[in-house]
Design a protein around this motif. Sequence first.
Motif, PDB file in Angstrom:
ATOM      1  N   ILE A   1       0.837  -1.211   0.000  1.00  0.00           N
ATOM      2  CA  ILE A   1       0.000   0.000   0.000  1.00  0.00           C
ATOM      3  C   ILE A   1       0.864   1.250   0.000  1.00  0.00           C
ATOM      4  CG2 ILE A   1      -1.693   1.318   1.344  1.00  0.00           C
ATOM      5  CD1 ILE A   1      -2.742  -1.393   2.385  1.00  0.00           C
ATOM      6  N   PHE A   2       1.898   1.235   0.826  1.00  0.00           N
ATOM      7  CA  PHE A   2       2.787   2.395   0.934  1.00  0.00           C
ATOM      8  C   PHE A   2       3.522   2.651  -0.382  1.00  0.00           C
ATOM      9  CE2 PHE A   2       6.649   4.409   3.112  1.00  0.00           C
ATOM     10  CZ  PHE A   2       5.997   5.629   3.255  1.00  0.00           C
ATOM     11  N   ILE A   3       3.950   1.579  -1.052  1.00  0.00           N
ATOM     12  CA  ILE A   3       4.633   1.705  -2.340  1.00  0.00           C
ATOM     13  C   ILE A   3       3.696   2.303  -3.380  1.00  0.00           C
ATOM     14  CG2 ILE A   3       5.611   0.381  -4.267  1.00  0.00           C
ATOM     15  CD1 ILE A   3       6.741  -1.542  -2.108  1.00  0.00           C
ATOM     16  N   GLY A   4       2.424   1.846  -3.384  1.00  0.00           N
ATOM     17  CA  GLY A   4       1.451   2.401  -4.317  1.00  0.00           C
ATOM     18  C   GLY A   4       1.243   3.892  -4.106  1.00  0.00           C
ATOM     19  N   LEU A   5       1.161   4.304  -2.838  1.00  0.00           N
ATOM     20  CA  LEU A   5       0.991   5.727  -2.535  1.00  0.00           C
ATOM     21  C   LEU A   5       2.224   6.524  -2.947  1.00  0.00           C
ATOM     22  CD1 LEU A   5      -0.675   5.482   1.004  1.00  0.00           C
ATOM     23  CD2 LEU A   5      -1.790   6.032  -1.175  1.00  0.00           C
TER      24      LEU A   5
ATOM     25  N   PHE B   1      11.737  13.060  -0.112  1.00  0.00           N
ATOM     26  CA  PHE B   1      12.390  11.778   0.165  1.00  0.00           C
ATOM     27  C   PHE B   1      13.874  11.975   0.458  1.00  0.00           C
ATOM     28  CE2 PHE B   1       9.322   8.733  -2.277  1.00  0.00           C
ATOM     29  CZ  PHE B   1       8.348   8.996  -1.339  1.00  0.00           C
ATOM     30  N   GLY B   2      14.536  12.807  -0.354  1.00  0.00           N
ATOM     31  CA  GLY B   2      15.965  13.017  -0.182  1.00  0.00           C
ATOM     32  C   GLY B   2      16.307  13.650   1.145  1.00  0.00           C
ATOM     33  N   VAL B   3      15.591  14.714   1.506  1.00  0.00           N
ATOM     34  CA  VAL B   3      15.840  15.400   2.775  1.00  0.00           C
ATOM     35  C   VAL B   3      15.541  14.478   3.954  1.00  0.00           C
ATOM     36  CG1 VAL B   3      15.087  17.293   4.270  1.00  0.00           C
ATOM     37  CG2 VAL B   3      15.479  17.708   1.836  1.00  0.00           C
ATOM     38  N   PHE B   4      14.451  13.704   3.851  1.00  0.00           N
ATOM     39  CA  PHE B   4      14.086  12.797   4.943  1.00  0.00           C
ATOM     40  C   PHE B   4      15.170  11.742   5.148  1.00  0.00           C
ATOM     41  CE2 PHE B   4      12.014   8.893   6.487  1.00  0.00           C
ATOM     42  CZ  PHE B   4      11.534   9.369   7.701  1.00  0.00           C
TER      43      PHE B   4
ATOM     44  N   PHE C   1       9.442   1.070   9.818  1.00  0.00           N
ATOM     45  CA  PHE C   1      10.708   0.939   9.112  1.00  0.00           C
ATOM     46  C   PHE C   1      10.551   1.328   7.647  1.00  0.00           C
ATOM     47  CE2 PHE C   1      11.809  -1.753  12.710  1.00  0.00           C
ATOM     48  CZ  PHE C   1      13.154  -1.488  12.877  1.00  0.00           C
ATOM     49  N   ALA C   2       9.357   1.088   7.089  1.00  0.00           N
ATOM     50  CA  ALA C   2       9.137   1.378   5.666  1.00  0.00           C
ATOM     51  C   ALA C   2       9.250   2.861   5.361  1.00  0.00           C
ATOM     52  CB  ALA C   2       7.759   0.858   5.240  1.00  0.00           C
ATOM     53  N   PHE C   3       9.101   3.714   6.370  1.00  0.00           N
ATOM     54  CA  PHE C   3       9.162   5.156   6.121  1.00  0.00           C
ATOM     55  C   PHE C   3      10.551   5.619   5.701  1.00  0.00           C
ATOM     56  CE2 PHE C   3       5.145   5.194   8.409  1.00  0.00           C
ATOM     57  CZ  PHE C   3       4.421   6.105   7.646  1.00  0.00           C
ATOM     58  N   ASP C   4      11.592   4.818   5.970  1.00  0.00           N
ATOM     59  CA  ASP C   4      12.889   5.174   5.395  1.00  0.00           C
ATOM     60  C   ASP C   4      13.365   4.158   4.358  1.00  0.00           C
ATOM     61  OD1 ASP C   4      13.485   3.227   7.234  1.00  0.00           O
ATOM     62  OD2 ASP C   4      14.742   4.477   8.496  1.00  0.00           O
ATOM     63  N   SER C   5      12.931   2.891   4.460  1.00  0.00           N
ATOM     64  CA  SER C   5      13.393   1.905   3.480  1.00  0.00           C
ATOM     65  C   SER C   5      12.726   2.091   2.119  1.00  0.00           C
ATOM     66  CB  SER C   5      13.149   0.483   3.997  1.00  0.00           C
ATOM     67  OG  SER C   5      11.769   0.213   4.116  1.00  0.00           O
ATOM     68  N   ILE C   6      11.446   2.471   2.096  1.00  0.00           N
ATOM     69  CA  ILE C   6      10.760   2.672   0.813  1.00  0.00           C
ATOM     70  C   ILE C   6      11.316   3.895   0.070  1.00  0.00           C
ATOM     71  CG2 ILE C   6       8.546   3.089  -0.319  1.00  0.00           C
ATOM     72  CD1 ILE C   6       8.889   0.267   0.825  1.00  0.00           C
ATOM     73  N   PRO C   7      11.449   5.067   0.722  1.00  0.00           N
ATOM     74  CA  PRO C   7      12.104   6.179   0.016  1.00  0.00           C
ATOM     75  C   PRO C   7      13.516   5.826  -0.448  1.00  0.00           C
ATOM     76  CG  PRO C   7      10.963   7.008   1.942  1.00  0.00           C
ATOM     77  CD  PRO C   7      10.911   5.502   2.026  1.00  0.00           C
ATOM     78  N   ALA C   8      14.225   4.985   0.320  1.00  0.00           N
ATOM     79  CA  ALA C   8      15.584   4.612  -0.062  1.00  0.00           C
ATOM     80  C   ALA C   8      15.595   3.870  -1.388  1.00  0.00           C
ATOM     81  CB  ALA C   8      16.226   3.759   1.033  1.00  0.00           C
TER      82      ALA C   8
END
Length: 351
Positions: A122-126, A141-144, A216-223
């Motif tokens: 779901i997070f990836i879709g968003l 994403f970069g700043v985070f 954990f997905a809040f930093d691994s997905i943007p990565a």
Amino acid sequence: MEVNALTWVITVAVLLGFIVFDFVSHVRSPHEPSMKEAAGWMVFYVLLACAFGGFLWFTWGGPEGNHQHGIEFLAGYITELSLSVDNLFIFALIIGSFKVPRAYQQKVLLIGIALALLFRGIFIGLGAAAINAASWVFYIFGVFLLYTAVKLIVDEIRGVEETEVDDMLVVRTVRKAVPVSSNFDRDRLFTRVNGRKMVTPLMICLVSIGFIDLMFAFDSIPAIFGLTQEPYIVFTANAFALMGLRQMYFLLDGLLDRLVFLPYGLGAILGFIGVKLTLHAMHENSVPFLNGGESMHVPEVSTVFSLVFIVVTLVLTTIASVIKTKRDEAQGAVAPKWNRAKHIHDDASAN
């Protein structure tokens, strides 16, 4: 190769098939896996991911007919797998907090990982929808990721104390919302006490693992979005990393504290991808108050270089950790536990 609706359906069906197979063959009969069993299945899932990466290499060319997408998958998979190692430390804390018997831990991990895969999908879709709607999302994403990398390393240097699992908001909320039995009922998720249906501590534990992984997905997905903008690659790289997580838990159990320099390596990787995302955002710039909304002429980091940087960083931090741990053991010192738990759970433990 064309990523259409049928491709997605087949991919999800195959992944669900592996989860069902895992449940039937390993989890349905509670037992504590041996090191040989855990190692064998870990190797199997790593080879499966490599085979999938090879499939993408040969069947899905990049915009210039090269093997770009295969490289992107391998870089994303290695990144997600390395970031998953610190998930294991948190999983160990949660499982230890609930005092889950070793024989039942496989069930907790498998169902928790299945929930994590659903939430991440779901997070990836968003995230993909946000990127398609506005390229300035790359700036966020970069700043985070840069903030995450700096905070991870600073917290490790300062030795910030870890948050107690019982103080996490998600754990407290679940316990307040539903009646929870005081004891386990074998490996059951629900039980009856004096005729009243209740959830067992096992259920609360696996729900906690699923929701904590979402954090954990809040930093691994943007990565991984910093390595590829293809949602299919982002999802499959996450899926393959999660599929081997249960075996990795038992394989590395007791060894996590020996990877004393791992947080610095992960911080370097997140910081590197944060810079890569920021440069990409500047190259695709559409923000009116930056360069008049026009693209900026900045260098862009190739996926091949990203893959090499990630692998070299992990190898160096692992070697350095082994050397330091052996030196400390020879001197009678105890290796310090690292503190990414605190970094991840600052918001989760808020009152």
